[in-house]
Scaffold this motif. Structure first.
Motif: not given
Length: 155
Positions: A23, A52, A57, A89-92, A94
């Motif tokens: 990524f 996670d 992550v 990307p899916d954890y940005r 946060k």
């Protein structure tokens, strides 16, 4: 909030880093850094991460720099260079990146980093200060610093 862990220097961590390389941008890749540390059998890992469940992550590399090489802080002293920081990307958005930076700050020493990938706003939000560019010192870098109490910038 999040538990930051010092990552082991081993092939499992190298495998976890592969997920970021897919990524991330080449300049954020820590794979080569980790491979070099495996070869050197370095027991003090400069890598930190947040999991996670069992998925890494967020990660950063944080290197302690000897005060004799300090060209940023007054008085000259040991400091940390936060070399790379990345969140999948899916954890940005946060606060994983914030947790990693706060962990670095918890050591109480000054921190130098370089803003990459147009991350200037993130570093400003984290109370880092842009350093006036010095071509002899910074050589194309875009340095930001965090100063604990009783530490100033060199002239």
């Amino acid at each position: 909030m999040f538990e930051v862990k010092r990552l082991q220097i081993n092939y499992k961590t190298l495998e976890e880093f592969q997920k970021f390389r897919e990524f991330g941008l080449e300049e954020l890749s820590m794979k080569e850094d980790l491979e070099a540390n495996i070869v050197e059998n370095d027991s003090e890992s400069p890598f930190y991460g947040i999991y996670d469940n069992d998925l890494l992550v967020a990660r950063m590399s944080l290197y302690k720099i000897d005060g004799k090489y300090d060209r940023y802080f007054q008085p000259a002293q040991d400091y940390y260079e936060l070399w790379k920081l990345e969140v999948l990307p899916d954890y940005r958005d946060k606060d994983y990146g914030t947790a990693l930076v706060n962990h670095a700050k918890s050591f109480g020493a000054p921190i130098k980093t370089n803003s990459r990938c147009r991350a200037d706003q993130f570093w400003l939000k984290m109370n880092f200060t842009p350093v006036k560019y010095n071509p002899m010192r910074d050589r194309g870098e875009n340095p930001y610093v965090w100063l604990p109490e009783n530490v100033d910038l060199q002239d």
